[in-house]
Design a protein around this motif. Structure first.
Motif, mmCIF file in Angstrom:
data_model
loop_
_atom_site.group_PDB
_atom_site.id
_atom_site.type_symbol
_atom_site.label_atom_id
_atom_site.label_comp_id
_atom_site.label_asym_id
_atom_site.label_seq_id
_atom_site.Cartn_x
_atom_site.Cartn_y
_atom_site.Cartn_z
ATOM 1 N N GLY A 206 0.776 -1.217 -0.074
ATOM 2 C CA GLY A 206 -0.097 0.204 0.028
ATOM 3 C C GLY A 206 0.979 1.219 0.062
ATOM 4 N N LEU B 164 -5.514 -0.788 -0.305
ATOM 5 C CA LEU B 164 -6.376 -0.278 0.881
ATOM 6 C C LEU B 164 -7.785 -0.850 1.084
ATOM 7 C CD1 LEU B 164 -3.626 1.205 1.253
ATOM 8 C CD2 LEU B 164 -5.173 3.161 1.656
ATOM 9 N N VAL C 103 -5.865 -0.425 9.133
ATOM 10 C CA VAL C 103 -5.584 -0.116 7.483
ATOM 11 C C VAL C 103 -4.947 1.171 7.662
ATOM 12 C CG1 VAL C 103 -6.635 0.471 5.562
ATOM 13 C CG2 VAL C 103 -7.247 -1.423 6.884
ATOM 14 N N ALA D 219 -1.091 2.312 6.035
ATOM 15 C CA ALA D 219 -1.272 3.050 5.002
ATOM 16 C C ALA D 219 -0.477 4.480 5.264
ATOM 17 C CB ALA D 219 -2.516 3.373 4.375
ATOM 18 N N LEU E 33 -9.072 8.093 5.624
ATOM 19 C CA LEU E 33 -9.169 6.694 4.849
ATOM 20 C C LEU E 33 -10.668 6.268 4.621
ATOM 21 C CD1 LEU E 33 -7.736 3.657 4.465
ATOM 22 C CD2 LEU E 33 -8.919 3.012 6.676
#
Length: 192
Positions: free
Chosen positions: A11, A143, A156, A160, A167
């Motif tokens: 990612g 993602l 996540v 990331a 996000l």
């Protein structure tokens, strides 16, 4: 291939992958590995960089100077990076990815390679569509995949290098079509 694999499996943003050095990589023989990112190499243009070169060397996006960012990587990416290092080695400064003269990998170079790969891998109709139109879309796919796999949004976001707010604002739409799975989870929680 290994450059694009870091965008998809880890990612990473392209500028983060460009700055990736062998010393940033823990690539065990088996199992998950770890990338410990410290620098990014954004392409800004000579007139906009402190160094007078196209690619500045900076700290990580949305992080304090000298912060490091640990990114766990799956075994498949570990194998890809090990094979890449075995076949191509590194640039003189230890970077994994470089251009044909050993310099910093430019956006135009990897964009041309991406366009060629799309033409080889996709149908003509898909090539004409926005599907995987830019290398950065590999990060978006990573993602989205993690979120759809049920990985907690905070995890996540951390992997990331995003805030949870960014996000969810950008990727919440990727969670469509999961109503029955969500309902089963709620039912299971209520039954206990």
């Amino acid at each position: 291939m290994a450059f694009f694999a870091t965008l998809y499996f880890a990612g990473l943003r392209p500028a983060e992958a460009i700055g990736l050095r062998e010393t940033d990589c823990a690539l065990p023989e088996e199992g998950w590995g770890l990338l410990t990112l410290e620098v990014t190499r954004p392409s800004s243009g000579k007139q906009w960089t402190d160094s007078g070169t196209v690619h500045d060397q900076r700290g990580l996006k949305q992080r304090e100077d000298r912060d490091v960012w640990p990114v766990p990587i799956p075994p498949e990416l570990v194998r890809i990076l090990r094979a890449h290092l075995e076949e191509f080695g590194t640039a003189t400064d230890g970077r994994l990815f470089r251009n044909e003269r050993g310099g910093v990998l430019g956006a135009s170079t990897y964009a041309r390679a991406w366009e060629e790969a799309r033409r080889l891998a996709l149908t003509p109709k898909q090539v004409a569509s926005p599907l995987a139109g830019r290398p950065y879309d590999l990060r978006h796919a990573a993602l989205s995949t993690w979120l759809n796999a049920g990985v907690d949004a905070t995890v996540v976001a951390e992997r990331a290098g995003n805030s949870v707010e960014v996000l969810l604002k950008r990727y919440a739409k990727c969670l469509d079509g999961r109503d029955s799975q969500i309902n089963r989870r709620i039912e299971a929680a209520l039954e206990t």
